[in-house]
Design an enzyme around this catalytic site. Structure first.
Site, mmCIF file in Angstrom:
data_model
loop_
_atom_site.group_PDB
_atom_site.id
_atom_site.type_symbol
_atom_site.label_atom_id
_atom_site.label_comp_id
_atom_site.label_asym_id
_atom_site.label_seq_id
_atom_site.Cartn_x
_atom_site.Cartn_y
_atom_site.Cartn_z
ATOM 1 N N SER A 22 1.189 -1.030 -0.111
ATOM 2 C CA SER A 22 -0.002 0.241 0.170
ATOM 3 C C SER A 22 0.983 1.265 -0.083
ATOM 4 C CB SER A 22 -0.558 -0.021 0.981
ATOM 5 O OG SER A 22 -1.633 1.113 1.531
ATOM 6 N N TYR A 48 -1.252 -0.708 10.159
ATOM 7 C CA TYR A 48 -1.670 -1.387 8.497
ATOM 8 C C TYR A 48 -0.812 -0.724 8.092
ATOM 9 C CZ TYR A 48 -3.283 -1.108 4.326
ATOM 10 O OH TYR A 48 -3.705 -1.402 2.779
#
Length: 270
Positions: A147, A160
């Site tokens: 990501s 995350y």
């Protein structure tokens, strides 16, 4: 450029919806046989049914397994012991509304460890099984779906972001280990994408504020990702297109890379 993967077997984890589903469909469209994965039998069965209907020329199967555990990974491997392509896509995030540094400091251990087990160790466990087999055959593709949060750590998803940075280290390390073998290992870094997790979050935000989902997405971008050049959420197909390319024979000179599909959110040239 026409990507052809006939004769190749692909595994895509976390693929009943979202980026994983779009990737699995793209690989099937290119002729690969595809194994999809999820934790719920009913979702797997429905996804397999739909994909077989859409791609009758491809061999589509599904495996139910919780890849956040070693036991789940071993159960998956027992049912699919070999692969030419592995897309480590499975993952999740906790999107929080932090008000103070105390909120960030109080993220519990179980959240940190739970995300690490699913987002990082699932890919580690599968890669260390399939990678030596790819090397023995002289061809293979491993892709970690990371990501932009890996290099642009978001305070609202700190744990995350940590896991996504870890994926970059793992993917580069595995790529180094298989240098010169005909096997490539890469990471793909999506930005804000209308996938299941973020899409559901945006839908709830829209309902709570009495606005459309498109308006909620624009609000998120302006507040959380103001550097976006795309100025909209990407679609899952747009992200999957990069993943599918990296899985192809045409991408043979790309390995050890962190390939951004972030809509220009990250403000550096690399």
């Amino acid at each position: 450029m026409k990507i052809k993967l006939k004769g190749r077997k692909a595994i895509v984890t976390g693929s009943t919806a979202g980026i994983g589903r779009a990737t699995a469909e793209g690989l099937a469209r290119a002729g690969a046989s595809v194994v999809i994965n999820g934790r719920k039998r009913e979702r797997i069965d429905e996804a397999v049914r739909q994909m077989r209907q859409s791609f009758p020329q491809s061999d589509i199967s599904g495996i139910v397994a919780d890849l956040s555990t070693a036991e789940g990974a071993n159960a998956f491997i027992a049912q699919a012991p070999d692969a030419d392509i592995l897309v480590n896509n499975v993952g999740t995030a906790f999107i929080r509304d932090y008000k103070s540094v105390e909120d960030i400091a109080n993220i519990p251990d179980e959240d940190w460890l739970g995300l690490f087990q699913l987002n990082v160790m699932s890919g580690v466990r599968l890669t260390r099984h399939y990678l030596p087999r790819m090397v023995a055959k002289g061809w293979g593709r491993v892709v970690f779906v990371s990501s932009e949060s890996a290099v642009n750590i978001p305070k609202e998803m700190l744990d995350y972001g940590m896991t996504k940075t870890a994926q970059l280290a793992v993917s580069r390390g595995f790529a180094e280990a298989v240098a010169g073998t005909g096997v490539t290992v890469n990471a793909v870094l999506p930005g804000p994408t209308r996938s299941e997790i973020l899409g559901d979050f945006m839908e709830k935000q829209a309902e709570a504020n009495g606005i459309t989902q498109a308006e909620a997405e624009q609000g998120f971008l302006k507040t959380m990702r103001p550097t976006t050049l795309l100025q909209r959420f990407a679609t899952t197909d747009e992200v999957a297109n990069m993943i599918i390319y990296v899985c192809s024979a045409q991408a043979s000179a790309t390995s050890g890379a962190a390939l951004r599909v972030d809509g220009g959110v990250v403000r550096f040239v690399a």
